[in-house]
Design an enzyme around this catalytic site. Structure first.
Site, mmCIF file in Angstrom:
data_model
loop_
_atom_site.group_PDB
_atom_site.id
_atom_site.type_symbol
_atom_site.label_atom_id
_atom_site.label_comp_id
_atom_site.label_asym_id
_atom_site.label_seq_id
_atom_site.Cartn_x
_atom_site.Cartn_y
_atom_site.Cartn_z
ATOM 1 N N HIS A 50 0.820 -1.133 0.047
ATOM 2 C CA HIS A 50 0.053 -0.105 0.061
ATOM 3 C C HIS A 50 0.917 1.429 0.145
ATOM 4 O O HIS A 50 1.778 1.392 0.947
ATOM 5 C CB HIS A 50 -0.912 0.029 1.117
ATOM 6 C CG HIS A 50 -1.814 -1.118 1.312
ATOM 7 N ND1 HIS A 50 -2.079 -2.060 2.255
ATOM 8 C CD2 HIS A 50 -2.674 -1.569 0.448
ATOM 9 C CE1 HIS A 50 -2.897 -2.938 2.029
ATOM 10 N NE2 HIS A 50 -3.380 -2.806 0.932
ATOM 11 N N GLU A 99 1.946 3.729 2.978
ATOM 12 C CA GLU A 99 2.272 3.240 4.292
ATOM 13 C C GLU A 99 3.660 3.630 4.360
ATOM 14 O O GLU A 99 4.762 2.581 3.804
ATOM 15 C CB GLU A 99 1.824 1.857 4.508
ATOM 16 C CG GLU A 99 0.034 1.728 4.542
ATOM 17 C CD GLU A 99 -0.326 0.364 4.529
ATOM 18 O OE1 GLU A 99 0.413 -0.532 4.673
ATOM 19 O OE2 GLU A 99 -1.692 0.518 4.337
ATOM 20 N N GLU A 129 1.992 -4.822 11.067
ATOM 21 C CA GLU A 129 1.692 -3.419 11.061
ATOM 22 C C GLU A 129 2.360 -2.714 12.180
ATOM 23 O O GLU A 129 2.280 -2.640 13.211
ATOM 24 C CB GLU A 129 0.210 -3.514 11.618
ATOM 25 C CG GLU A 129 -0.907 -4.499 10.809
ATOM 26 C CD GLU A 129 -1.037 -3.564 9.482
ATOM 27 O OE1 GLU A 129 -0.922 -2.509 9.284
ATOM 28 O OE2 GLU A 129 -1.916 -4.311 8.504
HETATM 29 O O1 LIG Z 1 -5.736 -0.102 8.627
HETATM 30 C C1 LIG Z 1 -6.115 -0.701 7.596
HETATM 31 O O2 LIG Z 1 -7.450 -0.679 7.423
HETATM 32 C C2 LIG Z 1 -5.445 -1.721 6.719
HETATM 33 C C3 LIG Z 1 -3.841 -1.771 7.060
HETATM 34 C C4 LIG Z 1 -3.317 -2.733 6.072
HETATM 35 O O3 LIG Z 1 -3.208 -2.518 4.955
HETATM 36 N N1 LIG Z 1 -3.640 -4.147 6.524
HETATM 37 C C5 LIG Z 1 -3.499 -5.506 5.664
HETATM 38 C C6 LIG Z 1 -3.730 -6.601 6.380
HETATM 39 C C7 LIG Z 1 -3.387 -7.794 5.768
HETATM 40 C C8 LIG Z 1 -3.775 -9.194 6.368
HETATM 41 O O4 LIG Z 1 -4.932 -9.369 6.570
HETATM 42 O O5 LIG Z 1 -2.744 -9.995 6.499
HETATM 43 C C9 LIG Z 1 -4.389 -5.152 4.491
HETATM 44 O O6 LIG Z 1 -5.545 -4.809 4.760
HETATM 45 O O7 LIG Z 1 -4.219 -5.698 3.295
HETATM 46 ZN ZN LIG Z 2 -1.366 -1.908 4.518
#
Ligand SMILES: O=C(O)CCC(=O)N[C@@H](CCC(=O)O)C(=O)O
Ligand SMILES: [Zn+2]
Length: 350
Positions: A68, A71, A229
């Site tokens: 993303h 980030e 994260e």
């Molecule tokens: O904060 C958020 O809403 C999204 C942060 C983020 O990009 N998280 C990943 C997590 C991936 C996973 O579930 O392993 C995503 O949403 O792609």
């Molecule tokens: Zn992300």
């Protein structure tokens, strides 16, 4: 002079693979060179650079960021590591593949251009009847680069992949990791010890397959793989990099040492959660009853409203059901919310 040579001299001088990638948003010709310390450097594509140190290695490490584009903290961490490796300041002991996932989305400071890259892995980039776009093509290529990297390594090397992100919202537990679904295989203490050393004491255990990059390398390549994260999204220049010192030191040790000794495993050092459910947005009218600044890990009492999707209301099913990644703006059919509850059974951690 070929395109390769024109960028190689500058890359050797300044190690600035991030700027090179940002200046070549979707493609960069492949090329290779060797550092004075014997480390072979291969640029596979824009945002994809591999380092193969001389001698025997035991780990194949993939570090991805900018899946993303907005980030930024993980991008800054990886940018610094790459510069230190190319300058010769950091001598590697392990093979490493760095990936800046979506250079164009870095340039516009957005999560993605046309489609969320982290919903396209594990084959979901190529679906009959769905037109390809830049992110779909990129997801397919990134899978291929990771496959090639692991296949070219020793078959007895440990494979790992840390896909570094930051969350849109603030989080009660500032840094946390998502452990992809392991299909019944045990979770590993050694990986939790590594995460703790990075400053990550909170881990969410997924219980179903996903379309994420970390699930892909875990499922397809048997890698120890996590979405990590590292705090909240901030524009470049606004990250307090002192908050990532432990992460940087731990990643540095991982790729530059033959073996790293971590603090002994102690379950009380961690907050482990089980993903309770995933709520998808299926209707245009989708909303949360809580404000945009409600933090990840905010818990709800049983019966409280969590989300409204068209005519469907979702209520907390258990006391303390906590929200993760709430996002009402996702495309229809995509995950708008995860909920977690404390992990009760820790027998499956070896
Ligand atoms: O904060 C958020 O809403 C999204 C942060 C983020 O990009 N998280 C990943 C997590 C991936 C996973 O579930 O392993 C995503 O949403 O792609
Ligand atoms: Zn992300």
């Amino acid at each position: 002079m070929s395109a390769n040579l024109s960028y190689l001299n500058e890359l050797k001088q300044n190690g600035d693979f991030l700027t090179l990638s940002r200046n070549n948003e979707w493609h960069l010709d492949a090329s290779a060179f060797t550092l004075d310390n014997g480390t072979a450097v291969t640029v596979h594509d824009t945002g994809v650079i591999e380092f193969q140190p001389k001698g025997i290695t035991t780990k194949d490490v993939v570090l991805s960021s900018a899946i993303h584009g907005n980030e930024t903290a993980p991008i800054e961490i990886c940018d610094e590591l790459i510069k230190r490796i190319i300058s010769g300041d950091l001598q590697l002991a392990q093979r490493a593949l760095f990936i800046f996932g979506n250079p164009q989305s870095i340039n516009i400071g957005k999560r993605f251009i046309g489609e969320n890259l982290n919903r396209l892995f594990n084959g979901h980039h190529t679906v009959e009847g769905v037109p390809m776009n830049n992110e779909r093509v990129r997801a397919a290529k990134l899978e291929q680069y990771v496959s090639d990297f692991y296949y070219r390594g020793s078959q007895v090397s440990q494979r790992c992949h840390y896909d570094l992100h930051t969350a849109i919202r603030g989080s009660k537990n500032d840094k946390f990791a998502v452990y992809p679904f392991l299909h019944g295989k045990p979770w590993k203490k050694a990986q939790l010890q590594f995460l703790l050393s990075c400053g990550v004491n909170t881990v969410l255990m997924m219980k179903s397959a996903a379309t994420t990059f970390s699930y892909y390398s875990s499922f397809v390549h048997g890698a120890d793989s996590f979405t990590v994260e590292l705090g909240q999204v901030k524009p470049f220049g606004e990250n307090d990099m002192s908050r990532f010192e432990k992460t940087k030191q731990t990643l540095t040790a991982l790729i530059s040492q033959k073996e790293v000794i971590y603090k002994e495993f102690d379950a009380s050092d961690f907050e482990l959660f089980s993903v309770h459910r995933s709520i998808n947005r299926t209707e245009h009218v989708f909303s949360f009853p809580f404000s945009d600044d409600a933090e990840n890990f905010t818990g709800f009492a049983k019966g409280e409203l969590l989300a409204t999707d068209g005519q469907t209301c979702y209520y907390a099913e258990v006391d303390g059901e906590a929200i993760i990644f709430p996002n009402a703006d996702v495309a229809l059919g995509q995950r708008a919310l995860l909920t977690v509850i404390p992990l009760k059974n820790t027998d499956n951690i070896i």
